[in-house]
Scaffold this motif. Structure first.
Motif, mmCIF file in Angstrom:
data_model
loop_
_atom_site.group_PDB
_atom_site.id
_atom_site.type_symbol
_atom_site.label_atom_id
_atom_site.label_comp_id
_atom_site.label_asym_id
_atom_site.label_seq_id
_atom_site.Cartn_x
_atom_site.Cartn_y
_atom_site.Cartn_z
ATOM 1 N N THR A 32 0.827 -1.210 0.000
ATOM 2 C CA THR A 32 0.000 0.000 0.000
ATOM 3 C C THR A 32 0.861 1.260 0.000
ATOM 4 N N GLY A 33 2.131 1.125 0.380
ATOM 5 C CA GLY A 33 3.011 2.287 0.462
ATOM 6 C C GLY A 33 2.857 3.089 1.736
ATOM 7 N N ARG A 34 2.028 2.630 2.657
ATOM 8 C CA ARG A 34 1.775 3.377 3.902
ATOM 9 C C ARG A 34 2.784 3.045 4.999
ATOM 10 N N LYS A 61 5.817 6.061 8.847
ATOM 11 C CA LYS A 61 6.583 7.279 9.128
ATOM 12 C C LYS A 61 5.733 8.349 9.795
ATOM 13 N N THR A 62 4.460 8.456 9.381
ATOM 14 C CA THR A 62 3.617 9.548 9.885
ATOM 15 C C THR A 62 2.251 9.033 10.332
ATOM 16 N N ARG A 63 1.604 9.825 11.142
ATOM 17 C CA ARG A 63 0.236 9.533 11.571
ATOM 18 C C ARG A 63 -0.702 9.547 10.362
ATOM 19 N N GLU A 64 -0.409 10.438 9.426
ATOM 20 C CA GLU A 64 -1.228 10.553 8.225
ATOM 21 C C GLU A 64 -1.177 9.256 7.403
ATOM 22 N N GLU A 68 -4.447 7.051 6.614
ATOM 23 C CA GLU A 68 -4.808 6.716 5.234
ATOM 24 C C GLU A 68 -4.936 5.203 5.062
ATOM 25 N N TYR A 69 -4.089 4.450 5.727
ATOM 26 C CA TYR A 69 -4.213 2.996 5.677
ATOM 27 C C TYR A 69 -5.578 2.570 6.216
ATOM 28 N N TYR A 70 -5.958 3.117 7.371
ATOM 29 C CA TYR A 70 -7.262 2.776 7.950
ATOM 30 C C TYR A 70 -8.399 3.143 7.008
ATOM 31 N N ARG A 71 -8.319 4.316 6.429
ATOM 32 C CA ARG A 71 -9.411 4.845 5.607
ATOM 33 C C ARG A 71 -9.513 4.136 4.260
ATOM 34 N N VAL A 72 -8.388 3.913 3.605
ATOM 35 C CA VAL A 72 -8.398 3.438 2.225
ATOM 36 C C VAL A 72 -8.176 1.930 2.109
ATOM 37 N N ASP A 73 -7.203 1.397 2.835
ATOM 38 C CA ASP A 73 -6.735 0.037 2.579
ATOM 39 C C ASP A 73 -7.237 -1.029 3.546
ATOM 40 N N ALA A 74 -7.364 -0.680 4.813
ATOM 41 C CA ALA A 74 -7.655 -1.687 5.844
ATOM 42 C C ALA A 74 -8.936 -2.480 5.614
#
Length: 109
Positions: A32-34, A61-64, A68-74
């Motif tokens: 995912t690149g996250r 690396k970041t909270r963002e 984004e992982y939670y929102r888009v990929d998880a």
């Protein structure tokens, strides 16, 4: 840095199949690149419920990136494991924020 930790207890009856699957799953999550890395560890305690317990630690690396992982990929990535092993595994997730990292210092004579 942030660590997204997933602790999983897997039933002995599907352990070998799950172990192959989780290694591929970790690569999918990294894809995912996250996250910049992941670590798969076995928890060295015996659970009353039996099975084998593992921890997967993903470093972002970041909270963002984590958000984004939670929102888009998880949602999609989690559903595959739940579909395949739903009644044979228990998982819980935690987040950690790295405050400091320490390394041994050189001792000179």
């Amino acid at each position: 840095m942030y660590i997204y930790n997933v602790t999983i207890n897997i039933d002995d009856s599907v352990h070998d199949e799950w172990l192959v699957w989780i290694k591929d799953h970790i690569q999918d999550v990294l894809g995912t690149g996250r996250f910049v890395s992941a670590k798969l560890t076995q928890v060295l305690v015996e659970e009353e419920m039996g099975g084998v317990t593992y921890s997967v630690q993903y470093t972002a690396k970041t909270r963002e990136d984590l958000d984004e992982y939670y929102r888009v990929d998880a949602p999609k990535l989690r559903s595959d494991g739940m579909r395949r092993f739903a009644d044979k595994m228990v998982a819980f997730r935690t987040e950690l924020k790295v405050v400091n990292e320490f390394y041994p210092t050189s001792v000179s004579n």
